[in-house]
Write an enzyme that holds these catalytic residues in place. Structure first.
Site, PDB file in Angstrom:
ATOM      1  N   LYS A  32       0.983  28.364  42.369  1.00  0.00           N
ATOM      2  CA  LYS A  32       2.032  29.138  43.034  1.00  0.00           C
ATOM      3  C   LYS A  32       2.434  28.410  44.307  1.00  0.00           C
ATOM      4  O   LYS A  32       1.590  28.080  45.139  1.00  0.00           O
ATOM      5  CB  LYS A  32       1.549  30.543  43.385  1.00  0.00           C
ATOM      6  CG  LYS A  32       2.612  31.397  44.086  1.00  0.00           C
ATOM      7  CD  LYS A  32       2.106  32.790  44.396  1.00  0.00           C
ATOM      8  CE  LYS A  32       1.237  32.861  45.628  1.00  0.00           C
ATOM      9  NZ  LYS A  32       1.992  32.667  46.899  1.00  0.00           N
ATOM     10  N   ASP A  59       7.389  31.203  44.527  1.00  0.00           N
ATOM     11  CA  ASP A  59       7.263  32.531  45.138  1.00  0.00           C
ATOM     12  C   ASP A  59       8.029  32.577  46.460  1.00  0.00           C
ATOM     13  O   ASP A  59       7.438  32.445  47.536  1.00  0.00           O
ATOM     14  CB  ASP A  59       5.773  32.818  45.340  1.00  0.00           C
ATOM     15  CG  ASP A  59       5.510  34.147  46.030  1.00  0.00           C
ATOM     16  OD1 ASP A  59       6.348  35.058  45.924  1.00  0.00           O
ATOM     17  OD2 ASP A  59       4.450  34.267  46.682  1.00  0.00           O
ATOM     18  N   LYS A  61      10.527  35.152  47.020  1.00  0.00           N
ATOM     19  CA  LYS A  61      10.879  36.559  47.264  1.00  0.00           C
ATOM     20  C   LYS A  61      12.298  36.707  47.808  1.00  0.00           C
ATOM     21  O   LYS A  61      12.517  37.302  48.874  1.00  0.00           O
ATOM     22  CB  LYS A  61       9.879  37.215  48.219  1.00  0.00           C
ATOM     23  CG  LYS A  61       8.433  37.201  47.744  1.00  0.00           C
ATOM     24  CD  LYS A  61       7.535  37.897  48.754  1.00  0.00           C
ATOM     25  CE  LYS A  61       6.080  37.881  48.327  1.00  0.00           C
ATOM     26  NZ  LYS A  61       5.473  36.542  48.417  1.00  0.00           N
ATOM     27  N   ASP A  64      18.534  39.368  49.640  1.00  0.00           N
ATOM     28  CA  ASP A  64      19.762  39.213  50.408  1.00  0.00           C
ATOM     29  C   ASP A  64      20.866  39.938  49.641  1.00  0.00           C
ATOM     30  O   ASP A  64      20.588  40.623  48.654  1.00  0.00           O
ATOM     31  CB  ASP A  64      20.093  37.723  50.585  1.00  0.00           C
ATOM     32  CG  ASP A  64      20.854  37.441  51.886  1.00  0.00           C
ATOM     33  OD1 ASP A  64      21.818  38.178  52.168  1.00  0.00           O
ATOM     34  OD2 ASP A  64      20.484  36.493  52.598  1.00  0.00           O
ATOM     35  N   THR A 121       0.794  43.494  48.299  1.00  0.00           N
ATOM     36  CA  THR A 121      -0.602  43.905  48.251  1.00  0.00           C
ATOM     37  C   THR A 121      -1.224  44.025  49.635  1.00  0.00           C
ATOM     38  O   THR A 121      -2.337  44.538  49.774  1.00  0.00           O
ATOM     39  CB  THR A 121      -1.441  42.942  47.390  1.00  0.00           C
ATOM     40  OG1 THR A 121      -1.229  41.597  47.841  1.00  0.00           O
ATOM     41  CG2 THR A 121      -1.062  43.055  45.927  1.00  0.00           C
ATOM     42  N   ARG A 183      -9.884  38.752  43.579  1.00  0.00           N
ATOM     43  CA  ARG A 183     -11.047  38.301  44.334  1.00  0.00           C
ATOM     44  C   ARG A 183     -12.284  38.291  43.431  1.00  0.00           C
ATOM     45  O   ARG A 183     -12.505  39.239  42.658  1.00  0.00           O
ATOM     46  CB  ARG A 183     -11.333  39.241  45.510  1.00  0.00           C
ATOM     47  CG  ARG A 183     -10.272  39.228  46.596  1.00  0.00           C
ATOM     48  CD  ARG A 183     -10.320  37.950  47.408  1.00  0.00           C
ATOM     49  NE  ARG A 183      -9.422  38.011  48.546  1.00  0.00           N
ATOM     50  CZ  ARG A 183      -8.146  37.637  48.523  1.00  0.00           C
ATOM     51  NH1 ARG A 183      -7.609  37.211  47.394  1.00  0.00           N
ATOM     52  NH2 ARG A 183      -7.407  37.699  49.622  1.00  0.00           N
ATOM     53  N   ARG A 213      -7.363  32.528  48.326  1.00  0.00           N
ATOM     54  CA  ARG A 213      -8.510  32.172  49.158  1.00  0.00           C
ATOM     55  C   ARG A 213      -9.850  32.322  48.460  1.00  0.00           C
ATOM     56  O   ARG A 213     -10.815  31.670  48.835  1.00  0.00           O
ATOM     57  CB  ARG A 213      -8.467  33.003  50.445  1.00  0.00           C
ATOM     58  CG  ARG A 213      -7.399  32.511  51.404  1.00  0.00           C
ATOM     59  CD  ARG A 213      -7.120  33.478  52.539  1.00  0.00           C
ATOM     60  NE  ARG A 213      -6.383  34.648  52.080  1.00  0.00           N
ATOM     61  CZ  ARG A 213      -5.768  35.504  52.901  1.00  0.00           C
ATOM     62  NH1 ARG A 213      -5.829  35.311  54.206  1.00  0.00           N
ATOM     63  NH2 ARG A 213      -5.118  36.541  52.416  1.00  0.00           N
TER      64      ARG A 213
END
Length: 238
Positions: A32, A59, A61, A64, A121, A183, A213
């Site tokens: 991503k 990604d 987003k 507009d 999220t 996770r 992460r």
């Protein structure tokens, strides 16, 4: 699409991202590319990743006025990535025009999926109700956004794992659920609120996982990435 587990390249430059991928033997894994990296490197990073056989979720987003999003999407379509996204808060017409731009800009041989972001999220119900003044639960709003996104040409949505099964029930089994906030059991949740393990994701109707992460900050990133895939593979279907 080349897989169901996209690794978030949350790095400041291509040099950092390339070093991480090479050092950890992650050649060809789906990735991503978000705003931080794309705004620094521009479209050239997409070409570099494609040259190394990476599937790509771009990604950005987009959010507009409908005409601006349509024109931007027409340009992005030429990059021939797996998925691009808009923010559902832009409304039905914006999503519809985004699809128009994507179709008109894409080569006939390539099918880039249009994904609409529902509720980030990092947000919970308190933030949604009190800060944005949007009433109702996160799940209700995510399902509502998914419904009008589907009606206006989106191929799926970004939602948390916790909303994925409701989105599937409302929009159909072929409507994609792209789920960040994944996770491994032993890792921190950081700044995200609605997180889940790969097993729970599989059981709750997620189609595509986005991992960040929990892999990039692991002691052994490749092992962590493979562990995500292993746990996903052993999840049961609803």
């Amino acid at each position: 699409m080349k897989g169901n587990t996209y690794l978030a390249l949350d790095f400041t430059s291509w040099d950092e991202a390339e070093h991480f991928l090479k050092e950890n033997d992650l050649h060809g894994v789906p990735v991503k590319v978000g705003m931080e990296l794309f705004y620094r490197e521009g479209p050239r990073i997409i070409e570099k990743l494609k040259a190394n056989d990476h599937g790509i979720f771009l990604d950005l987003k987009l959010h507009d006025i409908p005409t601006t999003v349509m024109k931007a999407m027409k340009n992005l379509a030429r990059l021939e990535v797996d998925m691009v996204n808009v923010h559902a808060l832009g409304g039905s017409e914006m999503i519809n025009r985004a699809k128009e731009g994507l179709l008109s800009g894409s080569p006939a041989s390539h099918d880039t999926k249009l994904i609409a972001v529902t509720v980030l999220t990092s947000m919970d119900e308190t933030a949604l109700n009190n800060e944005l003044k949007i009433p109702g639960s996160v799940a209700d709003n995510a399902t509502h956004f998914a419904g009008f996104a589907a009606e206006n040409g989106a191929d799926g949505v970004v939602c948390s794992v916790h909303e994925a099964s409701r989105v599937k029930a409302a929009c159909g089994s072929f409507f994609l659920t792209v789920t960040p906030g994944i996770r491994l059991q032993e890792t921190d949740v950081n700044d995200q609120r609605r997180v889940a393990t790969p097993v729970f994701a599989k059981e709750n109707g997620a189609d595509i996982l986005v991992v960040g992460r929990t892999v990039t900050q692991a002691k052994d990133p490749k092992t962590a990435y493979l562990q995500v895939q292993e746990e996903w593979g052993h999840g049961s279907t609803p």
